[in-house]
Scaffold this motif. Structure first.
Motif: not given
Length: 336
Positions: A196-198, A231-232, A222-227
């Motif tokens: 569930a991680r992008v 982030v959920i 779902l979570t997103f990779e950021q610098d």
């Protein structure tokens, strides 16, 4: 009163066939919220909603042939309790044999499966590994999300429980077992969370697969990779609503999107688009429940539908047009 099972037949330590033993008593293990829907399907079953209650019932019926049916039971049943079910134990799995364990709805969407379904199988100590007794399949609609897939799966599960009810009670023979086997091992929560991680390194196709499989609903994982870290995902708004059903020759319901204007619903008849519908009629009961000012109701007369219409769906506007809860509205009962 029947004699205790131990006096009528030797223990079935080496013979766990469901067809070999007629149960004296049926226990249904399920979640408390699901019990009202299941009780009418198995009216002679004792319902338990915890492992402690299950253990108590097994002790109380010690010496009798107990059969266990598990539907939506949140706890894994220990081998010691399964062994006390001398007439066998059956689990109703809300997924096909391709997806043992949990998160099956997410995995099926991620893999682009064409079919989903529900599976009845003999319970063994290993999770979702026992012989398969029955399987009912249905197609996955294009663009559907995981919550909407759940809304299609639950009625299918109820139908399977109803169909196998006489078999569970020992009053009818079990149907021929399908030539199916489990695929792989049950997924762990850690593996599902990883899926569930992008990340930025993924191509567009992979990102879209994960988005479709995990983003729907306010409880998205779902979570997103950021610098500065992951982030959920938080949806901008969650449409609430319900299809109330048929009242006075019309189908009524409501749909409310917090912080936005009136919702436009898509109306489908037997899987085919019919029209769009603006939900902006006043509903005092909805306003009293705290859903905005109440101007979110809809009503569509039955005369607006083709005479041979069977199922009416109301779809919510999103990238996947998920189904409004409470539907579909059924105009022609099955078998009519």
């Amino acid at each position: 009163m029947k004699k205790p099972f131990a006096l009528r037949r030797k223990a079935v330590a080496d013979d766990r066939s469901l067809a070999a033993v007629v149960p004296d008593h049926l226990i249904l293990a399920t979640a408390a919220a699901l019990a009202p829907s299941l009780a009418p399907l198995l009216p002679d079953a004792t319902i338990v909603t915890s492992l402690q209650q299950l253990q108590t019932e097994l002790v109380r019926h010690d010496g009798f042939a107990i059969r266990l049916a598990s539907v939506g039971f949140a706890k894994r049943i220990p081998a010691s309790l399964l062994a006390a079910c001398h007439a066998g134990a059956v689990n109703f799995h809300a997924a096909p044999p391709d997806y043992p364990g949990s998160a099956a709805n997410h995995l099926a969407l991620y893999e682009g499966a064409a079919l989903f379904g529900v599976t009845a199988h003999v319970m063994v100590p290993a999770l979702d590994a026992g012989p398969i007794l029955a399987f009912d399949a249905f197609p996955i609609p294009a663009g559907i999300g995981h919550r909407s897939l759940d809304e299609l799966t639950w009625p299918a599960l109820l139908r399977l429980v109803q169909r196998l009810g006489p078999c569970l009670r020992g009053t009818a023979p079990w149907p021929p077992a399908p030539a199916l086997s489990w695929r792989g091992t049950a997924r762990t929560r850690a593996s599902v969370l990883a899926l569930a991680r992008v990340t930025a390194a993924m191509d567009a196709e992979e990102r879209q697969r994960r988005w479709r499989a995990f983003h729907e609903g306010p409880d998205s994982i779902l979570t997103f990779e950021q610098d500065d870290g992951d982030v959920i995902y938080k949806p901008g708004g969650r449409i609430r609503g319900w299809v109330d059903g048929i009242v006075n020759d019309a189908i009524h319901g409501w749909a409310y999107d917090p912080g936005r204007g009136p919702v436009i619903l898509r109306v489908e008849v037997d899987g085919q688009p019919l029209s769009d519908l603006l939900a902006n009629s006043f509903r005092g009961d909805v306003a009293a429940a705290g859903h905005g000012d109440g101007h979110c109701g809809f009503s569509i007369p039955l005369a607006a539908f083709p005479k041979d219409a069977t199922l009416i769906e109301f779809l919510l506007p999103s990238d996947e047009w998920c189904r409004l809860p409470g539907g579909p509205a059924m105009l022609i009962p099955p078998g009519a």
